[in-house]
Design an enzyme around this catalytic site. Structure first.
Site, mmCIF file in Angstrom:
data_model
loop_
_atom_site.group_PDB
_atom_site.id
_atom_site.type_symbol
_atom_site.label_atom_id
_atom_site.label_comp_id
_atom_site.label_asym_id
_atom_site.label_seq_id
_atom_site.Cartn_x
_atom_site.Cartn_y
_atom_site.Cartn_z
ATOM 1 N N LYS A 13 0.908 15.078 -6.086
ATOM 2 C CA LYS A 13 1.004 13.974 -7.053
ATOM 3 C C LYS A 13 2.162 13.031 -6.693
ATOM 4 O O LYS A 13 1.998 11.819 -6.673
ATOM 5 C CB LYS A 13 1.204 14.520 -8.478
ATOM 6 C CG LYS A 13 0.110 15.474 -8.924
ATOM 7 C CD LYS A 13 0.335 15.984 -10.335
ATOM 8 C CE LYS A 13 1.566 16.856 -10.540
ATOM 9 N NZ LYS A 13 1.522 18.157 -9.829
ATOM 10 N N ARG A 122 8.270 22.798 1.136
ATOM 11 C CA ARG A 122 8.626 21.476 0.596
ATOM 12 C C ARG A 122 10.143 21.256 0.651
ATOM 13 O O ARG A 122 10.929 22.163 0.383
ATOM 14 C CB ARG A 122 8.165 21.322 -0.847
ATOM 15 C CG ARG A 122 8.729 20.019 -1.449
ATOM 16 C CD ARG A 122 8.097 19.600 -2.706
ATOM 17 N NE ARG A 122 8.097 20.607 -3.738
ATOM 18 C CZ ARG A 122 7.465 20.446 -4.894
ATOM 19 N NH1 ARG A 122 6.784 19.344 -5.120
ATOM 20 N NH2 ARG A 122 7.497 21.387 -5.796
ATOM 21 N N ARG A 161 3.595 28.953 -12.123
ATOM 22 C CA ARG A 161 3.237 27.553 -12.394
ATOM 23 C C ARG A 161 1.732 27.353 -12.218
ATOM 24 O O ARG A 161 1.101 26.623 -12.988
ATOM 25 C CB ARG A 161 4.011 26.618 -11.454
ATOM 26 C CG ARG A 161 5.492 26.515 -11.823
ATOM 27 C CD ARG A 161 6.358 26.077 -10.664
ATOM 28 N NE ARG A 161 6.082 24.742 -10.196
ATOM 29 C CZ ARG A 161 6.456 24.287 -8.988
ATOM 30 N NH1 ARG A 161 7.112 25.069 -8.157
ATOM 31 N NH2 ARG A 161 6.179 23.061 -8.644
HETATM 32 P P1 AP5 Z 1 4.271 16.889 -3.870
HETATM 33 O O1 AP5 Z 1 3.790 15.501 -3.661
HETATM 34 O O2 AP5 Z 1 5.702 17.108 -4.143
HETATM 35 O O3 AP5 Z 1 3.355 17.617 -4.978
HETATM 36 P P2 AP5 Z 1 3.370 17.503 -6.568
HETATM 37 O O4 AP5 Z 1 1.950 17.561 -7.017
HETATM 38 O O5 AP5 Z 1 4.204 16.366 -7.023
HETATM 39 O O6 AP5 Z 1 4.047 18.904 -6.912
HETATM 40 P P3 AP5 Z 1 5.137 19.290 -7.995
HETATM 41 O O7 AP5 Z 1 5.635 20.663 -7.610
HETATM 42 O O8 AP5 Z 1 6.151 18.198 -8.160
HETATM 43 O O9 AP5 Z 1 4.287 19.412 -9.270
HETATM 44 P P4 AP5 Z 1 4.658 20.163 -10.530
HETATM 45 O O10 AP5 Z 1 3.622 19.608 -11.402
HETATM 46 O O11 AP5 Z 1 4.694 21.633 -10.471
HETATM 47 O O12 AP5 Z 1 6.202 19.815 -10.756
HETATM 48 P P5 AP5 Z 1 6.929 18.763 -11.691
HETATM 49 O O13 AP5 Z 1 8.138 18.325 -11.014
HETATM 50 O O14 AP5 Z 1 5.964 17.765 -12.172
HETATM 51 O O15 AP5 Z 1 3.831 17.738 -2.574
HETATM 52 C C1 AP5 Z 1 4.171 19.094 -2.418
HETATM 53 C C2 AP5 Z 1 4.455 19.440 -0.940
HETATM 54 O O16 AP5 Z 1 3.255 19.301 -0.193
HETATM 55 C C3 AP5 Z 1 5.476 18.510 -0.245
HETATM 56 O O17 AP5 Z 1 6.195 19.240 0.693
HETATM 57 C C4 AP5 Z 1 4.604 17.459 0.436
HETATM 58 O O18 AP5 Z 1 5.231 16.907 1.572
HETATM 59 C C5 AP5 Z 1 3.381 18.293 0.809
HETATM 60 N N1 AP5 Z 1 2.111 17.536 0.753
HETATM 61 C C6 AP5 Z 1 1.763 16.560 -0.124
HETATM 62 N N2 AP5 Z 1 0.500 16.144 0.104
HETATM 63 C C7 AP5 Z 1 0.042 16.908 1.139
HETATM 64 C C8 AP5 Z 1 -1.209 16.969 1.832
HETATM 65 N N3 AP5 Z 1 -2.225 16.161 1.508
HETATM 66 N N4 AP5 Z 1 -1.342 17.872 2.838
HETATM 67 C C9 AP5 Z 1 -0.305 18.697 3.174
HETATM 68 N N5 AP5 Z 1 0.904 18.677 2.564
HETATM 69 C C10 AP5 Z 1 1.068 17.803 1.557
HETATM 70 O O19 AP5 Z 1 7.327 19.693 -12.933
HETATM 71 C C11 AP5 Z 1 8.294 20.704 -12.784
HETATM 72 C C12 AP5 Z 1 8.441 21.470 -14.078
HETATM 73 O O20 AP5 Z 1 8.868 20.582 -15.141
HETATM 74 C C13 AP5 Z 1 7.186 22.139 -14.640
HETATM 75 O O21 AP5 Z 1 6.945 23.389 -14.041
HETATM 76 C C14 AP5 Z 1 7.537 22.240 -16.128
HETATM 77 O O22 AP5 Z 1 8.427 23.302 -16.350
HETATM 78 C C15 AP5 Z 1 8.293 20.941 -16.390
HETATM 79 N N6 AP5 Z 1 7.384 19.864 -16.808
HETATM 80 C C16 AP5 Z 1 7.117 18.694 -16.147
HETATM 81 N N7 AP5 Z 1 6.243 17.942 -16.830
HETATM 82 C C17 AP5 Z 1 5.942 18.644 -17.969
HETATM 83 C C18 AP5 Z 1 5.062 18.397 -19.064
HETATM 84 N N8 AP5 Z 1 4.316 17.288 -19.138
HETATM 85 N N9 AP5 Z 1 4.992 19.342 -20.032
HETATM 86 C C19 AP5 Z 1 5.745 20.450 -19.990
HETATM 87 N N10 AP5 Z 1 6.575 20.756 -18.968
HETATM 88 C C20 AP5 Z 1 6.666 19.854 -17.962
HETATM 89 MG MG MG Z 2 6.016 16.168 -8.118
#
Ligand code: AP5
Ligand code: MG
Length: 207
Positions: A13, A122, A161
């Site tokens: 994302k 990552r 997660r």
């Molecule tokens: P990346 O682009 O970083 O993936 P992402 O989908 O953004 O993953 P996140 O881990 O950020 O998602 P998340 O939803 O768990 O975490 P968030 O920070 O939102 O890519 C990942 C890796 O893959 C990178 O190394 C990249 O280079 C590589 N990559 C990307 N595309 C690729 C491809 N096509 N092929 C190969 N490699 C690729 O949330 C964190 C925490 O915050 C949650 O766990 C929760 O506790 C809290 N939180 C956040 N939002 C909420 C909410 N709305 N409600 C409640 N709690 C929340």
């Molecule tokens: Mg993210």
């Protein structure tokens, strides 16, 4: 354009949001990034969120909705944005529905084992926040800054997660499909291939 980016942890994302931002000039709102920024600045919100993030659990709806409500209020009525990582529960989606009209919800599909592998390598830039992978870089390819590993990227937390995603966030696929807003992408391909598909869908959606 007002979009939601929906997908499991590590689905890409954040990576796609950066590319969409460059092409469409949309503001990028990542709830995870806002929590991490709060933690860096030692705010009460940051400390509250950390407990849940470290356990791979969701921050309670009430807290997230208050934070997002305040963020949305900063946008002018005609301003576009992408929400990355929000909503993650049906309650959050209903809240959002009461706040704004969406143009599309992009669902990034990737299987769980590919995600566990991706997140084990990552790396995030300490200076500019750019997301990359240690498989290819030891410094930020964008600004040369130092890279760090997110605390929630260990395998045990990643598996929690993923479980939370399947139980609490996946029901949103039906929620948005029923509203005819869902745009699905195979996110198991290379980032540039995923982006090409996103562009195709967004251009088609506009016409
Ligand atoms: P990346 O682009 O970083 O993936 P992402 O989908 O953004 O993953 P996140 O881990 O950020 O998602 P998340 O939803 O768990 O975490 P968030 O920070 O939102 O890519 C990942 C890796 O893959 C990178 O190394 C990249 O280079 C590589 N990559 C990307 N595309 C690729 C491809 N096509 N092929 C190969 N490699 C690729 O949330 C964190 C925490 O915050 C949650 O766990 C929760 O506790 C809290 N939180 C956040 N939002 C909420 C909410 N709305 N409600 C409640 N709690 C929340
Ligand atoms: Mg993210």
């Amino acid at each position: 354009m007002r979009l939601v980016l929906l997908g499991a942890p590590g689905a890409g994302k954040g990576t796609q949001a950066a590319l969409i931002k460059e092409r469409h000039g949309l503001a990028h709102v990542s709830t995870g990034d806002i929590f991490r920024e709060n933690l860096k600045n030692s705010t009460p919100l940051g400390f509250e969120a950390k407990k849940y993030m470290d356990a791979g659990q969701l921050v309670p709806d009430e807290t997230v909705m208050k934070m997002v409500g305040e963020k949305l209020a900063e946008f002018a009525a005609d301003e576009g944005f992408m929400l990355d990582g929000f909503p993650r529960t049906v309650a959050q989606a209903e809240f959002l529905e009461g706040k704004t009209k969406l143009d599309g919800v992009i669902l990034f599909n990737v299987d769980d084992e590919a995600i566990v592998k991706r997140l084990s390598s990552r790396a995030v830039c300490k200076d500019c926040g750019n997301v990359t992978t240690r498989l290819e870089h030891d410094k930020c390819p964008s600004c040369g800054g130092e890279l760090y590993t997110r605390e929630d990227d260990n395998e045990q937390t990643v598996r929690s997660r993923l479980k939370v995603f399947h139980e609490q966030t996946e029901p949103l696929v039906k929620f948005y499909r029923d509203r005819n807003l869902l745009l699905e992408v195979d996110a198991g391909q290379k980032p540039e291939e995923v982006f090409a598909r996103v562009v195709e869908l967004l251009d088609h959606d506009k016409n």
